[in-house]
Write a protein that holds these residues in place. Structure first.
Motif, PDB file in Angstrom:
ATOM      1  N   LEU A   9       0.819  -1.067   0.045  1.00  0.00           N
ATOM      2  CA  LEU A   9      -0.202  -0.053   0.102  1.00  0.00           C
ATOM      3  C   LEU A   9       0.927   1.321   0.041  1.00  0.00           C
ATOM      4  CD1 LEU A   9      -2.453  -0.891   2.680  1.00  0.00           C
ATOM      5  CD2 LEU A   9      -2.939  -1.161   0.114  1.00  0.00           C
ATOM      6  N   SER A  10       0.492   2.323  -0.608  1.00  0.00           N
ATOM      7  CA  SER A  10       1.218   3.441  -0.752  1.00  0.00           C
ATOM      8  C   SER A  10       0.804   4.540   0.294  1.00  0.00           C
ATOM      9  CB  SER A  10       0.827   4.369  -2.121  1.00  0.00           C
ATOM     10  OG  SER A  10      -0.513   4.491  -2.037  1.00  0.00           O
ATOM     11  N   ALA A  11       1.538   5.201   0.678  1.00  0.00           N
ATOM     12  CA  ALA A  11       1.505   6.468   1.825  1.00  0.00           C
ATOM     13  C   ALA A  11       0.125   7.068   1.418  1.00  0.00           C
ATOM     14  CB  ALA A  11       2.606   7.229   1.826  1.00  0.00           C
ATOM     15  N   LYS A  12       0.013   7.429   0.090  1.00  0.00           N
ATOM     16  CA  LYS A  12      -1.274   8.116  -0.249  1.00  0.00           C
ATOM     17  C   LYS A  12      -2.517   7.553   0.227  1.00  0.00           C
ATOM     18  CE  LYS A  12      -3.697  10.096  -4.216  1.00  0.00           C
ATOM     19  NZ  LYS A  12      -3.821  10.342  -5.631  1.00  0.00           N
ATOM     20  N   THR A  13      -2.600   5.861  -0.030  1.00  0.00           N
ATOM     21  CA  THR A  13      -3.752   5.257   0.069  1.00  0.00           C
ATOM     22  C   THR A  13      -4.105   5.077   1.856  1.00  0.00           C
ATOM     23  OG1 THR A  13      -3.361   3.800  -1.729  1.00  0.00           O
ATOM     24  CG2 THR A  13      -4.507   3.048   0.107  1.00  0.00           C
ATOM     25  N   LEU A  14      -2.744   4.881   2.414  1.00  0.00           N
ATOM     26  CA  LEU A  14      -3.072   4.969   4.009  1.00  0.00           C
ATOM     27  C   LEU A  14      -3.508   6.405   4.482  1.00  0.00           C
ATOM     28  CD1 LEU A  14       0.121   3.194   4.868  1.00  0.00           C
ATOM     29  CD2 LEU A  14      -2.208   2.207   5.163  1.00  0.00           C
ATOM     30  N   ARG A  15      -3.365   7.670   3.916  1.00  0.00           N
ATOM     31  CA  ARG A  15      -3.626   8.702   4.393  1.00  0.00           C
ATOM     32  C   ARG A  15      -5.163   8.996   4.131  1.00  0.00           C
ATOM     33  NH1 ARG A  15       1.135  10.713   2.343  1.00  0.00           N
ATOM     34  NH2 ARG A  15       0.462  11.304   0.535  1.00  0.00           N
ATOM     35  N   GLU A  16      -5.501   8.600   2.777  1.00  0.00           N
ATOM     36  CA  GLU A  16      -6.746   8.636   2.459  1.00  0.00           C
ATOM     37  C   GLU A  16      -7.769   7.783   3.462  1.00  0.00           C
ATOM     38  OE1 GLU A  16      -7.438   7.660  -1.609  1.00  0.00           O
ATOM     39  OE2 GLU A  16      -6.355   9.464  -2.249  1.00  0.00           O
ATOM     40  N   LEU A  17      -7.314   6.497   3.756  1.00  0.00           N
ATOM     41  CA  LEU A  17      -7.900   5.536   4.682  1.00  0.00           C
ATOM     42  C   LEU A  17      -8.224   6.277   6.124  1.00  0.00           C
ATOM     43  CD1 LEU A  17      -6.397   2.045   3.825  1.00  0.00           C
ATOM     44  CD2 LEU A  17      -8.961   2.693   3.675  1.00  0.00           C
ATOM     45  N   GLU A  18      -7.115   6.958   6.583  1.00  0.00           N
ATOM     46  CA  GLU A  18      -7.113   7.822   7.760  1.00  0.00           C
ATOM     47  C   GLU A  18      -8.215   8.774   7.761  1.00  0.00           C
ATOM     48  OE1 GLU A  18      -2.739   7.414   9.804  1.00  0.00           O
ATOM     49  OE2 GLU A  18      -3.025   8.996   8.159  1.00  0.00           O
ATOM     50  N   ARG A  19      -8.243   9.467   6.935  1.00  0.00           N
ATOM     51  CA  ARG A  19      -9.225  10.606   6.499  1.00  0.00           C
ATOM     52  C   ARG A  19     -10.787  10.034   6.536  1.00  0.00           C
ATOM     53  NH1 ARG A  19      -5.400  13.060   3.148  1.00  0.00           N
ATOM     54  NH2 ARG A  19      -6.260  12.251   1.363  1.00  0.00           N
ATOM     55  N   ALA A  20     -10.807   8.828   6.139  1.00  0.00           N
ATOM     56  CA  ALA A  20     -12.206   8.316   5.811  1.00  0.00           C
ATOM     57  C   ALA A  20     -12.677   7.305   6.905  1.00  0.00           C
ATOM     58  CB  ALA A  20     -12.315   7.578   4.337  1.00  0.00           C
ATOM     59  N   SER A  21     -11.863   7.098   7.935  1.00  0.00           N
ATOM     60  CA  SER A  21     -12.103   6.096   8.988  1.00  0.00           C
ATOM     61  C   SER A  21     -13.606   6.422   9.579  1.00  0.00           C
ATOM     62  CB  SER A  21     -10.908   6.122   9.992  1.00  0.00           C
ATOM     63  OG  SER A  21     -10.884   7.433  10.748  1.00  0.00           O
ATOM     64  N   GLY A  22     -14.029   7.774   9.956  1.00  0.00           N
ATOM     65  CA  GLY A  22     -15.013   8.295  10.549  1.00  0.00           C
ATOM     66  C   GLY A  22     -16.063   7.968   9.589  1.00  0.00           C
ATOM     67  N   ARG A  23     -16.093   8.085   8.308  1.00  0.00           N
ATOM     68  CA  ARG A  23     -17.349   7.782   7.360  1.00  0.00           C
ATOM     69  C   ARG A  23     -17.204   6.279   7.304  1.00  0.00           C
ATOM     70  NH1 ARG A  23     -16.734   6.711   1.779  1.00  0.00           N
ATOM     71  NH2 ARG A  23     -14.981   7.279   1.483  1.00  0.00           N
ATOM     72  N   LEU A  24     -16.342   5.413   7.357  1.00  0.00           N
ATOM     73  CA  LEU A  24     -16.549   3.998   7.344  1.00  0.00           C
ATOM     74  C   LEU A  24     -17.305   3.409   8.600  1.00  0.00           C
ATOM     75  CD1 LEU A  24     -12.978   3.160   5.918  1.00  0.00           C
ATOM     76  CD2 LEU A  24     -15.180   2.793   4.718  1.00  0.00           C
ATOM     77  N   ALA A  25     -16.920   4.313   9.698  1.00  0.00           N
ATOM     78  CA  ALA A  25     -17.681   3.808  10.857  1.00  0.00           C
ATOM     79  C   ALA A  25     -19.187   4.121  10.849  1.00  0.00           C
ATOM     80  CB  ALA A  25     -16.871   4.618  11.923  1.00  0.00           C
ATOM     81  N   LYS A  26     -19.454   5.295  10.276  1.00  0.00           N
ATOM     82  CA  LYS A  26     -20.779   5.665  10.298  1.00  0.00           C
ATOM     83  C   LYS A  26     -21.571   4.865   9.189  1.00  0.00           C
ATOM     84  CE  LYS A  26     -20.263  10.684  11.392  1.00  0.00           C
ATOM     85  NZ  LYS A  26     -20.324  12.086  10.788  1.00  0.00           N
ATOM     86  N   ALA A  27     -20.745   4.282   8.173  1.00  0.00           N
ATOM     87  CA  ALA A  27     -21.690   3.652   7.393  1.00  0.00           C
ATOM     88  C   ALA A  27     -21.861   2.003   8.081  1.00  0.00           C
ATOM     89  CB  ALA A  27     -20.588   3.277   6.111  1.00  0.00           C
ATOM     90  N   SER A  28     -20.841   1.694   8.708  1.00  0.00           N
ATOM     91  CA  SER A  28     -21.137   0.216   9.528  1.00  0.00           C
ATOM     92  C   SER A  28     -22.252   0.495  10.485  1.00  0.00           C
ATOM     93  CB  SER A  28     -19.636   0.060  10.348  1.00  0.00           C
ATOM     94  OG  SER A  28     -18.887  -0.157   9.391  1.00  0.00           O
ATOM     95  N   VAL A  29     -22.447   1.510  11.085  1.00  0.00           N
ATOM     96  CA  VAL A  29     -23.166   1.980  12.226  1.00  0.00           C
ATOM     97  C   VAL A  29     -24.657   1.756  11.464  1.00  0.00           C
ATOM     98  CG1 VAL A  29     -24.403   3.002  13.948  1.00  0.00           C
ATOM     99  CG2 VAL A  29     -21.793   2.901  13.750  1.00  0.00           C
ATOM    100  N   SER A  30     -24.836   2.410  10.281  1.00  0.00           N
ATOM    101  CA  SER A  30     -26.042   2.462   9.601  1.00  0.00           C
ATOM    102  C   SER A  30     -26.358   1.152   9.068  1.00  0.00           C
ATOM    103  CB  SER A  30     -25.881   3.264   8.331  1.00  0.00           C
ATOM    104  OG  SER A  30     -25.492   4.643   8.744  1.00  0.00           O
ATOM    105  N   ALA A  31     -25.408   0.349   8.771  1.00  0.00           N
ATOM    106  CA  ALA A  31     -25.889  -1.014   8.318  1.00  0.00           C
ATOM    107  C   ALA A  31     -26.356  -1.931   9.588  1.00  0.00           C
ATOM    108  CB  ALA A  31     -24.509  -1.681   7.466  1.00  0.00           C
TER     109      ALA A  31
END
Length: 397
Positions: A9-31
């Protein structure tokens, strides 16, 4: 090779994952709200707690990707507080269901962060491995919480049994017993003897195993060299009820085991405990005592050992009924016992027909439950009459 390269994984991908962690968590709770009916019924603060826990998990996933050597440590740290909170209102089965659903959401949305097919495969493999680590960490934490609750229950149970032994019938004892799942209205019988081992957990396991097979709730405590067991339910009547005390007695060490009387409820269990302990102190005077022996069958030995309650029971149950039945019956019993249980000798001494003696002996057995022709019953009758005369001489009767 850096940890990032090792995961492909590239550093860019990891940074994007870090920024999106909140969105992923909210999507999980919605499910979770959509697919798990019980989750939607949770109070808002508890659902918010799940969201925070899921966000911690998402952030932990990125850290996990950065340093796989510390995977277990980081995962456990990320979820350290979660199961302790969750276990108060979510079962382990439900917690695992939440983890599984969150992982499925991550699997669906992670590919969009991958720069190419190679990173997509790495993310998919990573979330599966990370989900396994989270599931293990959650199960371990629930197990630790269960052990803590088990230790607390054991301490609470010891307090209840100690209160019964000490004669504490306060409401606090009943509420503690109810917290342990005991029905306060159930019949209770106290059984005492020696523990079979110096390892209390082993003793507890053995007693509980036998009680579970018999379908009976028990409360127990190892008090030094003494094992005290309180068993729920009747102990007389059907063969199954009569067999519960001998079944539990097997879990005690070699030596005497004494059961107190069965009382109507746990609030009166201290009476059963007092009599059982009195019987245990006196049972040495009856080498042929059954195992377990009932405290009521040890009244002569208990009276000789100085137990005033045993003296009272002997007077109330034997001496008084015989005296109230009239002098002829009492004289017949005295003479029969003095003659060594020889019917003809007793009849000649009283100048009556042997059938008259037989009739009076049967009458005594009906009144007291003890037949003078039985050697053990003869001892009980002799001691009861002696105790009655001594009590009368002291002005106690």
């Amino acid at each position: 090779m850096s940890p990032t390269k090792r995961h492909g994984l590239s550093a860019k991908t990891l940074r994007e994952l870090e920024r999106a962690s909140g969105r992923l968590a909210k999507a999980s709770v919605s499910a979770m709200e959509e697919q798990l009916p019980w989750f939607g019924r949770l109070p808002a603060d508890q659902r918010a707690s799940v969201l925070m826990i899921t966000q911690s998990g998402a952030a932990g996933f990125v850290r996990w990707l950065r340093d796989s050597k510390e995977a277990l440590k980081l995962t456990t740290e990320a979820f350290r507080s979660a199961p302790q909170e969750l276990s108060r209102w979510i079962s382990l089965r439900q917690a695992v269901g939440l983890v599984r659903l969150a992982i499925e959401v991550f699997e669906e949305q992670l590919p969009e962060f991958a720069a190419d097919e190679r990173e997509r495969a790495a993310l998919t493999e990573g979330i599966l491995r990370y989900g396994r680590e989270v599931a293990f960490a959650t199960a371990s934490s629930y197990a630790a919480a269960a052990e803590a609750r088990g230790a607390w229950d054991a301490r609470l149970e010891a307090l209840v049994v100690d209160g019964i032994v000490r004669g504490d019938a306060e409401e606090s004892l009943l509420s503690r017993a109810a917290a342990l799942g005991w029905d306060p209205a159930a019949h209770a019988t106290v059984l005492v003897g020696n523990p079979p081992s110096d390892d209390p957990p082993t003793v507890v396991f053995e007693v509980r195993s036998r009680a579970a097979r018999a379908g009976r709730p028990v409360l127990l405590s190892v008090q030094g060299s003494r094992l005290v067991v309180v068993v729920a339910g009747p102990t007389e009547g059907s063969a199954k009820d009569q067999g519960i005390l001998p079944t539990l007695a097997i879990a005690f060490a070699e030596g005497p085991v004494v059961a107190g009387p069965t009382v109507p409820s746990l609030a009166e269990a201290h009476h059963s405990a007092a009599e059982a302990l009195s019987g245990l102190r006196a049972v040495v005077g009856w080498p042929a005592a059954p195992r377990p022996a009932r405290s009521a069958d040890l009244l002569p030995e208990r009276a000789l050992a100085g137990d005033p309650e045993a003296e009272r029971l002997l007077i109330e149950g034997i001496a008084r009924p015989l005296e109230e039945a009239g002098p002829a019956l009492l004289e017949t019993i005295d003479t029969y016992l003095e003659s060594g249980g020889v019917l003809e000798t007793c009849a000649r001494t009283l100048f009556v027909h042997p059938n008259t003696v037989r009739y009076r002996l049967r009458k005594a057995a009906e009144l007291t439950g003890r037949h003078p022709a039985d050697p053990r019953d003869a001892l009980v009758l002799r001691v009861a009459l002696t105790v009655g005369r001594l009590a009368r001489a002291r002005g106690l009767w």
